[in-house]
Design a protein around this motif. Structure first.
Motif, PDB file in Angstrom:
ATOM      1  N   SER A  96     -24.524   0.717  12.331  1.00 47.00           N
ATOM      2  CA  SER A  96     -24.665  -0.736  12.444  1.00 47.00           C
ATOM      3  C   SER A  96     -26.067  -1.041  12.944  1.00 47.00           C
ATOM      4  O   SER A  96     -26.742  -0.178  13.511  1.00 47.00           O
ATOM      5  CB  SER A  96     -23.619  -1.304  13.415  1.00 47.00           C
ATOM      6  N   ILE A  97     -26.492  -2.268  12.707  1.00 47.27           N
ATOM      7  CA  ILE A  97     -27.814  -2.711  13.143  1.00 47.27           C
ATOM      8  C   ILE A  97     -27.984  -2.474  14.643  1.00 47.27           C
ATOM      9  O   ILE A  97     -29.056  -2.070  15.110  1.00 47.27           O
ATOM     10  CB  ILE A  97     -27.969  -4.218  12.817  1.00 47.27           C
ATOM     11  N   LEU A 149     -35.137  -4.357   9.336  1.00 48.25           N
ATOM     12  CA  LEU A 149     -36.450  -4.187   8.709  1.00 48.25           C
ATOM     13  C   LEU A 149     -37.546  -3.748   9.684  1.00 48.25           C
ATOM     14  O   LEU A 149     -38.351  -2.887   9.360  1.00 48.25           O
ATOM     15  CB  LEU A 149     -36.882  -5.512   8.042  1.00 48.25           C
ATOM     16  N   HIS A 150     -37.548  -4.332  10.872  1.00 45.14           N
ATOM     17  CA  HIS A 150     -38.677  -4.055  11.761  1.00 45.14           C
ATOM     18  C   HIS A 150     -38.575  -2.687  12.425  1.00 45.14           C
ATOM     19  O   HIS A 150     -39.519  -2.261  13.086  1.00 45.14           O
ATOM     20  CB  HIS A 150     -38.828  -5.155  12.813  1.00 45.14           C
ATOM     21  N   VAL A 194     -30.219  -3.154   5.744  1.00 42.82           N
ATOM     22  CA  VAL A 194     -30.978  -3.984   6.666  1.00 42.82           C
ATOM     23  C   VAL A 194     -30.166  -5.090   7.334  1.00 42.82           C
ATOM     24  O   VAL A 194     -30.709  -5.864   8.122  1.00 42.82           O
ATOM     25  CB  VAL A 194     -32.229  -4.570   5.980  1.00 42.82           C
ATOM     26  N   THR A 195     -28.889  -5.196   7.004  1.00 44.53           N
ATOM     27  CA  THR A 195     -27.997  -6.091   7.738  1.00 44.53           C
ATOM     28  C   THR A 195     -26.566  -5.588   7.554  1.00 44.53           C
ATOM     29  O   THR A 195     -26.267  -4.865   6.606  1.00 44.53           O
ATOM     30  CB  THR A 195     -28.098  -7.559   7.275  1.00 44.53           C
ATOM     31  N   ASP A 196     -25.682  -5.973   8.475  1.00 44.10           N
ATOM     32  CA  ASP A 196     -24.277  -5.549   8.397  1.00 44.10           C
ATOM     33  C   ASP A 196     -23.379  -6.611   7.750  1.00 44.10           C
ATOM     34  O   ASP A 196     -22.196  -6.343   7.529  1.00 44.10           O
ATOM     35  CB  ASP A 196     -23.715  -5.303   9.817  1.00 44.10           C
ATOM     36  N   ILE A 197     -23.924  -7.811   7.481  1.00 40.61           N
ATOM     37  CA  ILE A 197     -23.016  -8.926   7.199  1.00 40.61           C
ATOM     38  C   ILE A 197     -22.762  -9.158   5.714  1.00 40.61           C
ATOM     39  O   ILE A 197     -22.239 -10.195   5.340  1.00 40.61           O
ATOM     40  CB  ILE A 197     -23.505 -10.248   7.839  1.00 40.61           C
ATOM     41  N   ASP A 236     -23.723  -4.486  -0.501  1.00 37.44           N
ATOM     42  CA  ASP A 236     -24.506  -3.513   0.259  1.00 37.44           C
ATOM     43  C   ASP A 236     -25.398  -2.640  -0.608  1.00 37.44           C
ATOM     44  O   ASP A 236     -26.275  -1.947  -0.079  1.00 37.44           O
ATOM     45  CB  ASP A 236     -23.599  -2.684   1.174  1.00 37.44           C
ATOM     46  N   ILE A 247     -27.472  -4.039  -2.331  1.00 36.51           N
ATOM     47  CA  ILE A 247     -28.708  -4.820  -2.182  1.00 36.51           C
ATOM     48  C   ILE A 247     -29.287  -4.672  -0.777  1.00 36.51           C
ATOM     49  O   ILE A 247     -30.488  -4.458  -0.617  1.00 36.51           O
ATOM     50  CB  ILE A 247     -28.455  -6.301  -2.527  1.00 36.51           C
ATOM     51  N   THR A 248     -28.426  -4.758   0.264  1.00 35.75           N
ATOM     52  CA  THR A 248     -28.990  -4.585   1.621  1.00 35.75           C
ATOM     53  C   THR A 248     -29.625  -3.206   1.732  1.00 35.75           C
ATOM     54  O   THR A 248     -30.631  -3.037   2.422  1.00 35.75           O
ATOM     55  CB  THR A 248     -27.924  -4.758   2.728  1.00 35.75           C
ATOM     56  N   ALA A 307     -30.933  -1.445  -0.866  1.00 37.98           N
ATOM     57  CA  ALA A 307     -32.115  -1.355  -1.730  1.00 37.98           C
ATOM     58  C   ALA A 307     -33.319  -2.016  -1.064  1.00 37.98           C
ATOM     59  O   ALA A 307     -34.454  -1.579  -1.248  1.00 37.98           O
ATOM     60  CB  ALA A 307     -31.843  -2.011  -3.076  1.00 37.98           C
ATOM     61  N   ILE A 308     -33.080  -3.049  -0.275  1.00 37.00           N
ATOM     62  CA  ILE A 308     -34.189  -3.688   0.442  1.00 37.00           C
ATOM     63  C   ILE A 308     -34.800  -2.699   1.427  1.00 37.00           C
ATOM     64  O   ILE A 308     -36.007  -2.462   1.438  1.00 37.00           O
ATOM     65  CB  ILE A 308     -33.703  -4.968   1.170  1.00 37.00           C
TER      66      ILE A 308
END
Lengths: 613, 613
Positions: A405-406, A445-446, A471-474, A479, A481-482, A484-485
């Motif tokens: 998780s983030i 991301l950071h 890059v996010t859990d929501i 996912d 896409i999250t 691939a980012i």
């Protein structure tokens, strides 16, 4: 359209490029043919075919007739035998190859001795994507610098940035001294176009060898998997992607797994991991290996756990070792081993948001807790490396404590394990084993950059192989896409291979459409990173597609895209008529408002004005 | 399930938070209720509801009964009237509001005078996402620092990083001096967790006002669009996304457009652009405006061109001015105007790969070429600004020369126009007009940063509003993803709003499923950037979802996600039975291999051990 139709790419055919050092090397590419450009005055000019990297093996060859029952031809069998350093062993009805005693038979061992293997030449040719031909075409078409469009100039600038030795260039037909001179006159270089990566202009076999010797790259090719076409994983090469398949106790059959394999490599998976955990693991893997043109990875602890009937407490070094040897002799090209997860790290995960989310990681953590002993994979690391070196199985050192998780990103357990991965890397290299390191996971991301820079520093530049990062859990259901980012970003910063995440991640088992969507999504993320890293010929395909788009060559635009069938399907939904494929406008704006058409009018006007002068 | 079912969010209800300075302000949130955590010993503890940003306006209120024929209630009508600086005008059967002569009625004008409008207080509350309540909950639950899980500590660290003035804090019920003291003892701060952005810990109305006065943010709210709920666009706030709708000459009807609007804001579009180019532009827009709780943007040149029957040569300042006034009086909240595209730049596009791909850009370029005159939008910029200031229409200065392919990224025409956008920004600000700048387009990953930094420097930190950027050209059919990758990255670096790109981009017109997929994709990209920028409460939702996931609260996991229906649908495909929603494993690994479950066992064991001490 049924799914087997999708296993062809329209407007494409298979081509091969032969090795020079090793004439037995024949590297497969897919060549996409383009139609002619029609100028407003009716004149036409041709557009060069575009060669693209092709993972599909013999199946992608329209002349190949083999069946999955026969398995693929053992392309590398001769290469391996001819080296004279391996021996065939028959025991208990099984046959396999292994290193003769005392011989180093890994690609790393050869590289360290300065040897260029056929495998190395294969990947050098493969990574170039037929660039020689393309630059020849550009020089032929635009001999005069002033006539070159900006995007052509840009390509040439990159080409000249790191000039190959003149002797090498002259060896390429058509690159005589005159052309070299012309190239030296080029001066324009947009400062911002420089990328940070240390990417050469031209991949040579020597370069491949040196990267492998330095540990910055690996070619995962088990001597018992001669069907495998060599491919390279390293940050100075094209970014690669992995697709996971495998049955679980809930679903799937063997034939279905082979079908999934074929589907994944068709869409562009560079390697495939077989993560089966159910019954018939050995036999399923046999079918997969004999039919796989790409390296197959596994997580041996899954099968070891099956052997002790799923009781973590009963796992032990002996059963793991036997499983590892069984898989190595069968032909597995790389194995994930969670040896960096140490007993003393486990307690720190109790305060995490998501504990341990890696399957292998949680198995080993549970084992450590039950026995209050150090992870036996860590304890027996040297024996593991000796086994791997005997068959040239590469190791992917697992990240059992990757954040789920983030909230858990870059925390103590994750980074502590990464440090141990570095220690294990160095020790494996000493045995000649080829190594990569696995990475997270869920990372905002950071915090991605810290992952990449610490991995490079602590693991001595061994290739990094990450899952996402997400890059996010929501966004369950999205996912792919999250991931691939995060994947595009970490690959730009030097990650060598991305493990795909499907849109079913966290929710269920992916079906074929999920796999297609995920593979294409990770291909585009990897390609975005290739562009950013300055891979010398990556942008050729973008340029060709954009030119086709601008010229309303609709079919070429579809054929050049990563998923031609989907592109065409979406176009047909709005404009289903065949003559719309020749329309000089598209559905978004309609004929009167077409930006592309207006802007072509401007260009035509410009050309007319120039002609008047 | 039919699509109208999708217009509800499961497990959610509407809540309102009232303003203090302006009690008439009632900010809408969606609150997602969570079920209890069940501990292994059978004990339960509750999980706080999570408030999320809600763009759906009255339609998202389960008690709202209005129809689209009536239009939404004019929430802001009183706020506007009470300021006493506008007048109602009736002419030719139309009625509208406009500034009284000599009065500055834009949000920027108020901010410059130090006034906090209800609109500003509205967005301050909206941006906080109900944080007060959340921190109170954390302090209540973990009064002792040592007992706090790492992720909770992390949230508190961020909270203390930029401490609000104690007086402010005490005003928040429950934050007494004791708690302040407890907070001051916190010391742990992971160094890498710091983000680069200048994000406050707590959004106050004063902060909102100051950001608007500085030009770093805008609230696009035309005085003739009282149905609009205020929202803020600026890089120190939540990243926003825009969805495009609009009929083209090929398709669509009015009612369909309103349906699309409602659909887009349901999924989370922060603003909507009406890009209609066909017949009945005025009437379609009327329906959209009267039913839109979010700001509506347009590109007036499209309608102007319709008025001259699509003949670019016949365009002129008069017809544009009349169109602009018509739209401003109707209630359009922001307009894209391609005034930065100058005659002298047009020729440079002829050598591009993709020429001009912006519709508005190509219209203006063609006009300039035909007449060999400077862009009339540039020439009449001051008059345009005076019109906009009369109704508080914000301007989005268009990037008519944005690159349409990777090859054209960051080239001379693009950057030349950006410089002019900066000049126009400064001039518009002098009229009190709120401004943002539009950006590309197709840009490879390594050139994104240059876009952002040049925009900030050349346009005086005015908010940047980009289309994508798309990081590769080779993925038609997947361009929502290529755009989301670039979008997440540029938003992390300071871009304020992302214009969505659907998977039909370059291919066809998006249908409802395409819009849903695109809006959710851009929401997750924007959210990823919010996390990276250190938005104080963005991560609460990730944490809640991850906790639900870890605790196998499947329904909570679905409900907390951006697209609950899709998450649930994917889960059901593998495990359709209702009791699987309570299963302590999932379909990916099956019951024996569940990493989550194994790792919960470790945590339970850890807790048991601690209890023994």
């Amino acid at each position: 359209m049924n799914q087997s139709d999708l296993l062809n790419y329209p407007g494409s055919h298979r081509v091969y490029e032969q090795g020079k050092l090793h004439p037995e090397v024949k590297v497969a590419f897919r060549e996409i043919v383009q139609s002619d450009t029609v100028l407003p005055n009716g004149e036409t000019h041709s557009n060069s075919p575009i060669r693209v990297y092709d993972c599909s093996g013999p199946w992608g060859d329209e002349n190949y007739q083999g069946t999955i029952e026969e398995g693929l031809p053992p392309m590398r069998a001769d290469w391996i035998a001819r080296r004279g350093d391996v021996e065939e062993v028959c025991r208990d009805g099984r046959v396999w190859m292994q290193a003769k005693p005392g011989r180093g038979i890994t690609q790393r061992a050869y590289a360290k001795h300065g040897i260029i293997t056929p495998e190395m030449e294969y990947v050098a040719i493969r990574e170039n994507l037929g660039r020689e031909q393309t630059f020849r075409a550009i020089y032929d078409k635009y001999p005069n610098e002033k006539s070159r469009p900006d995007y052509v100039q840009h390509e040439l600038d990159k080409f000249t940035q790191e000039m190959p030795r003149p002797s090498e260039l002259e060896a390429i037909e058509g690159f005589g001294p005159n052309r070299l001179e012309a190239r030296e006159n080029l001066s324009y270089q947009h400062p911002s176009r420089k990328s940070g990566a240390n990417m050469p202009t031209f991949f040579t076999s020597e370069y491949v060898r040196d990267e492998i010797a330095a540990g910055r790259a690996l070619i995962p090719v088990n001597i018992n998997h001669p069907e495998c076409e060599p491919m390279i994983i390293g940050r100075n090469f094209l970014v690669k992607i992995n697709a996971n398949i495998g049955n679980s106790s809930l679903e799937s059959t063997m034939a279905k797994e082979v079908e999934k394999l074929r589907w994944a490599v068709h869409w562009g998976a560079d390697t495939v991991m077989d993560l089966s955990t159910g019954k018939d693991i050995h036999m399923t893997r046999e079918w997969i290996l004999r039919n796989s043109p790409v390296p197959i990875g596994t997580v041996p602890i899954y099968q070891a756990l099956e052997k002790v009937n799923g009781r973590v407490a009963d796992l032990n070094w002996d059963v793991f070792r036997d499983t590892l040897i069984e898989q190595a002799q069968q032909g597995v090209d790389y194995v994930t081993i969670h040896a960096g997860l140490l007993l003393r790290f486990v307690n720190f995960t109790a305060r995490r948001m998501s504990g341990i989310v890696s399957r292998g990681g949680s198995i080993m953590a549970k084992w450590c807790m039950i026995h209050e002993q150090e992870n036996f994979l860590y304890v027996h690391w040297d024996e593991i490396c000796a086994i791997l070196a005997t068959y040239d199985v590469a190791v992917s050192i697992g990240d059992g404590l990757r954040p789920g998780s983030i909230a858990d990103a870059n925390d103590f357990p994750q980074l502590a394990e990464l440090e141990v991965q570095g220690e294990l890397t160095m020790r494996a290299w000493k045995y000649g084993v080829q190594v990569m390191n696995e990475g997270p996971g869920h990372v905002p991301l950071h915090l991605i950059k810290e992952n990449m820079s610490k991995q490079l520093a602590w693991c001595f530049e061994a290739p990094f192989y990450t899952l996402g990062p997400l890059v996010t859990d929501i966004a369950p259901g999205y996912d792919h896409i999250t991931g691939a980012i995060g994947g595009a970003m970490i690959a730009q910063q030097g990650c060598s291979m991305l493990c795909y995440v499907t849109r079913k991640e966290h929710l269920g088992l992916p079906d074929k459409e999920d796999v297609r969507e995920a593979v294409v999504t990770y291909k585009l993320a990897a390609h975005a990173a290739d562009l950013a890293k300055g891979h010398p010929s990556a942008q050729l395909r973008d340029n060709a597609l954009s030119k086709a788009r601008f010229e309303f060559r609709w079919d070429d635009q579809f054929n050049l895209s990563l998923d031609p069938y989907k592109a065409k399907e979406y176009h047909d939904k709005t404009l289903p008529h065949a003559n719309a494929k020749k329309a000089h406008f598209c559905s978004m704006c309609g004929p009167d408002f077409c930006a592309m058409r207006l802007s072509q009018d401007i260009r035509n006007r410009d050309e007319k004005n120039n002609n008047l002068i």
